[in-house]
Design an enzyme around this catalytic site. Sequence first.
Site, mmCIF file in Angstrom:
data_model
loop_
_atom_site.group_PDB
_atom_site.id
_atom_site.type_symbol
_atom_site.label_atom_id
_atom_site.label_comp_id
_atom_site.label_asym_id
_atom_site.label_seq_id
_atom_site.Cartn_x
_atom_site.Cartn_y
_atom_site.Cartn_z
ATOM 1 N N LYS A 20 26.955 -6.000 9.398
ATOM 2 C CA LYS A 20 27.580 -6.371 8.130
ATOM 3 C C LYS A 20 27.285 -5.273 7.110
ATOM 4 C CE LYS A 20 29.086 -10.276 7.272
ATOM 5 N NZ LYS A 20 30.401 -10.869 7.578
ATOM 6 N N THR A 65 27.618 -11.119 12.587
ATOM 7 C CA THR A 65 27.401 -10.282 11.404
ATOM 8 C C THR A 65 27.063 -11.143 10.192
ATOM 9 O OG1 THR A 65 29.756 -10.242 10.790
ATOM 10 C CG2 THR A 65 28.978 -8.518 12.294
ATOM 11 N N HIS A 267 32.521 24.116 -11.793
ATOM 12 C CA HIS A 267 32.847 25.355 -12.490
ATOM 13 C C HIS A 267 33.120 25.127 -13.974
ATOM 14 C CE1 HIS A 267 33.002 27.494 -8.736
ATOM 15 N NE2 HIS A 267 33.921 26.666 -8.249
#
Length: 315
Positions: A20, A65, A267
């Site tokens: 999960k 899960t 930049h």
Amino acid sequence: MTLNSRPARPVILGQNQYGKAENRVVKITRDGATHHIKDLNVSVALSGDMDEVHYSGSNANVLPTDTTKNTVFAFAKEHGIESAEQFGIHLARHFVTSQEPIQTARIRIEEYAWERIEASDANSRFIGSDEVKHSFVRKGMETRLTQITYDGEKWEVVSGLKDLVVMNSTNSEFWGYVKDKYTTLKEAHDRILATQVSGRWRFNWTDDEQRMPNWEKSYEQTKKHMLQAFAETYSLSLQQTLYQMGSRIINNRSEIDEVRFSLPNKHHFLVDLEPFGLKNDNEVYYAADRPYGLIEATILRDGCEPRIPVDLTNL
């Protein structure tokens, strides 16, 4: 047998895992009027004897899960969350030792930091409290990370952070590089150096016989050395700065053997102000978000083998 009647090559199941992902768990620890917050995003991946569920659909070896999700929340109560690493270790050990078909557990955790809001003296009079100890604001931009992998015998703990934006407004140059007919970039002898740090570091703690690191102190100190190296390096390239950041961590944190950074060069280009009759003396910049240079490298303690994946997006 004709060529067309030959039996087909068998199909083989390869690596597989399940669990999960992204269980958001917030744990409040109440120390009287003072509260403490741990805010985690926990992903569980389990692997082992899972061939039959793929071949026939039999769930005989499958821990749902949903159960892994419930375990995350139950463990937050039962064990508390001392650190992301310690919480992940509790989970990984539980899944491997409690379920025979499960041979390896990998726990990935993102931690979102909070800091306490300091109340003003004026306001505290009106709410009847000298101090407010239960109000928080999300701290910084970075997200703390850890991945714990356990196979029943050996541990691998890789921690780190992402989205930590740093900048040096000077003490950075870039010149002397290769030039060809497509090169238009001008050499810079005083530039802004900025990046959004994504870093991982691997601990040399691998088994329960070793002394476990102090995970909280280790994270804070590792981040401190990394930032100090960024600030204190007179940089002729982002690669040079990256190496100094990793070296400072390796040299100061004995529990860490390997560091990998992925550093996008954020930049900043000088704006041409001459059309307006103005001189731009390294004062006004255009911050470009893309395209960007991407500088990546691993720094290792001498004699150690690299284990952190080259592509950090897969970690």
